[in-house]
Design an enzyme around this catalytic site. Structure first.
Site, short mmCIF file in Angstrom:
data_model
loop_
_atom_site.label_atom_id
_atom_site.label_comp_id
_atom_site.label_asym_id
_atom_site.label_seq_id
_atom_site.Cartn_x
_atom_site.Cartn_y
_atom_site.Cartn_z
N SER A 122 19.21 25.12 -4.79
CA SER A 122 18.12 25.83 -4.64
C SER A 122 18.12 26.50 -6.07
CB SER A 122 18.17 27.02 -3.73
OG SER A 122 17.35 28.14 -3.95
N TYR A 159 22.80 34.32 0.33
CA TYR A 159 21.97 32.84 0.28
C TYR A 159 22.42 32.13 -1.08
CZ TYR A 159 18.49 29.24 0.16
OH TYR A 159 17.84 28.04 -0.05
P1 NDP Z 1 13.47 24.28 7.06
O1 NDP Z 1 13.56 25.44 7.77
O2 NDP Z 1 11.76 23.68 7.02
O3 NDP Z 1 14.39 23.02 7.46
C1 NDP Z 1 15.64 23.30 7.64
C2 NDP Z 1 16.38 21.96 8.44
O4 NDP Z 1 17.86 22.39 8.43
C3 NDP Z 1 15.68 22.00 9.76
O5 NDP Z 1 15.63 20.69 9.98
C4 NDP Z 1 17.03 22.61 10.82
O6 NDP Z 1 16.70 21.78 12.17
C5 NDP Z 1 18.12 22.07 10.04
N1 NDP Z 1 19.25 23.15 10.17
C6 NDP Z 1 19.59 24.53 10.08
N2 NDP Z 1 20.52 24.91 10.42
C7 NDP Z 1 20.97 23.75 10.85
C8 NDP Z 1 22.26 23.69 11.78
N3 NDP Z 1 23.22 24.51 11.80
N4 NDP Z 1 22.52 22.13 12.16
C9 NDP Z 1 21.88 21.08 11.84
N5 NDP Z 1 20.64 21.31 11.32
C10 NDP Z 1 20.27 22.56 10.67
O7 NDP Z 1 13.74 24.43 5.48
P2 NDP Z 1 13.74 23.42 4.14
O8 NDP Z 1 13.50 22.08 4.53
O9 NDP Z 1 12.62 24.01 3.33
O10 NDP Z 1 15.04 23.65 3.70
C11 NDP Z 1 16.03 22.53 3.73
C12 NDP Z 1 17.00 23.00 2.42
O11 NDP Z 1 16.29 23.17 1.33
C13 NDP Z 1 17.87 24.41 2.66
O12 NDP Z 1 19.26 23.51 2.67
C14 NDP Z 1 17.17 25.06 2.12
O13 NDP Z 1 17.94 26.12 1.56
C15 NDP Z 1 16.74 24.33 0.66
N6 NDP Z 1 15.88 24.87 -0.15
C16 NDP Z 1 14.61 25.18 0.56
C17 NDP Z 1 13.59 25.87 -0.27
C18 NDP Z 1 12.30 26.39 0.04
O14 NDP Z 1 11.58 27.03 -0.53
N7 NDP Z 1 11.82 25.62 1.36
C19 NDP Z 1 13.76 25.82 -1.78
C20 NDP Z 1 15.03 25.73 -2.19
C21 NDP Z 1 16.12 25.07 -1.45
P3 NDP Z 1 17.21 22.62 13.36
O15 NDP Z 1 16.51 23.89 13.21
O16 NDP Z 1 16.34 21.77 14.24
O17 NDP Z 1 18.66 22.42 13.52
C1 8X3 Z 2 14.68 28.76 -1.49
C2 8X3 Z 2 13.74 29.37 -2.66
O1 8X3 Z 2 13.11 31.40 -4.22
O2 8X3 Z 2 13.20 31.62 -1.72
O3 8X3 Z 2 15.85 28.39 -1.82
O4 8X3 Z 2 15.54 31.60 -2.98
S1 8X3 Z 2 13.87 30.88 -2.81
#
Ligand code: NDP
Ligand code: 8X3
Length: 255
Positions: free
Chosen positions: A137, A150
């Site tokens: 991120s 985070y």
């Molecule tokens: P979402 O919440 O849409 O997706 C997160 C996914 O992670 C879900 O499929 C969830 O599935 C899964 N997950 C969470 N905890 C667990 C667990 N303990 N075991 C297995 N699966 C798990 O978020 P994003 O797609 O946006 O995020 C994906 C990644 O990208 C994360 O690592 C996030 O930190 C990162 N990220 C996101 C950004 C954003 O602004 N959206 C920006 C930068 C990075 P389920 O709940 O079914 O387990």
């Molecule tokens: C998710 C992006 O800017 O909310 O990793 O930290 S931010």
């Protein structure tokens, strides 16, 4: 061609990556906790590719190791692991944050990613080919109020990705760390404990990245020629940038 294992495939980047990689002809292993959501994702994919769903909590080391080291048939020949499972919980200051939230972020974003990587890596090394694509991120490099643990977990992902490259030199394995900025997935809804209004406010009046934008970048990274390693790739929406240092002045003003 080998299979693609995607953690966090029930939503956001993982779900969008499942679509992109299935359209590129890859067989898939989709991992997340919510079995019903994984079934929906699978149902929306082309039936020309083989798709296995595994309902799994990546925080549970034994379950991760037993499931991901025993993938059936050719699905066990993993060419790409996409570590997307992750979350942020809360946006409060460090003095008031819930320690259970901190534990959950460390256990998922750091330890879960470690377990999945460790489960898949030996097979890649034995075959002399493979790629690990981690979802870091912008929060890894750029601090913001409330980012505390985070951002710390994503700094781990950044350095772990680099150290994997150091360990894997000469073994034919590529490692990439993709670092997106604001993207409208379920991320903010999860961060704010299911509060849809608070989540929507994060993206109000600006155009965030979409999950598809990020998934296309992940696919591009995976499809680079085998001698090309994208180490780290940071992307943001055009309407997001940095601000300057904050200064607390003696008259109580800040800025
Ligand atoms: P979402 O919440 O849409 O997706 C997160 C996914 O992670 C879900 O499929 C969830 O599935 C899964 N997950 C969470 N905890 C667990 C667990 N303990 N075991 C297995 N699966 C798990 O978020 P994003 O797609 O946006 O995020 C994906 C990644 O990208 C994360 O690592 C996030 O930190 C990162 N990220 C996101 C950004 C954003 O602004 N959206 C920006 C930068 C990075 P389920 O709940 O079914 O387990
Ligand atoms: C998710 C992006 O800017 O909310 O990793 O930290 S931010």
């Amino acid at each position: 061609m080998g299979s693609v294992v995607i953690t966090g495939a029930s939503s956001g980047f993982g779900r969008a990556a499942a679509k992109c990689f299935s359209e590129a002809g890859f067989d898939l292993v989709l991992v997340a906790r919510r079995a019903d959501r994984l079934a929906e994702v699978k149902a929306a994919l082309s039936n020309e590719v083989d798709v296995l769903t595994i309902a799994l909590d990546v925080r549970h080391k034994d379950d991760v190791l037993s499931s991901l080291t025993a993938l059936p048939g050719s699905l066990g020949e993993v060419s790409v692991l996409i570590n997307s499972a992750g979350l942020a919980l809360g946006l409060g200051g460090a003095d008031e944050a819930d320690l259970d939230d901190w534990d959950a972020m460390v256990d998922t974003n750091i330890k879960g990613l470690m377990y999945c990587t460790r489960a898949i890596l030996p097979g890649m090394v034995a075959r002399g080919v493979g790629q690990i694509i981690n979802l870091g991120s912008v929060a890894a490099s750029w601090p913001y109020p409330g980012g505390n643990v985070y951002g710390g977990t994503k700094a781990f992902v950044q350095q772990f990705s680099r150290n994997l490259r150091a360990d894997l030199l000469g073994k034919g394995i590529r490692v990439a760390n993709i670092e997106p900025g604001m993207c409208d997935t379920e991320f903010s809804k999860v961060r704010f404990g299911g509060d849809e209004e608070q989540a929507a406010a994060v993206y109000q009046g600006m155009q965030p990245l979409s999950a598809e934008d990020v998934a296309k970048v992940i696919l591009w990274v995976a499809m680079c020629p085998p001698h090309v390693n994208v180490n780290q790739l940071e992307l943001m929406p055009v309407s997001q940038a940095w601000s300057g240092f904050s200064v607390q002045r003696s008259d109580g003003a800040s800025g």
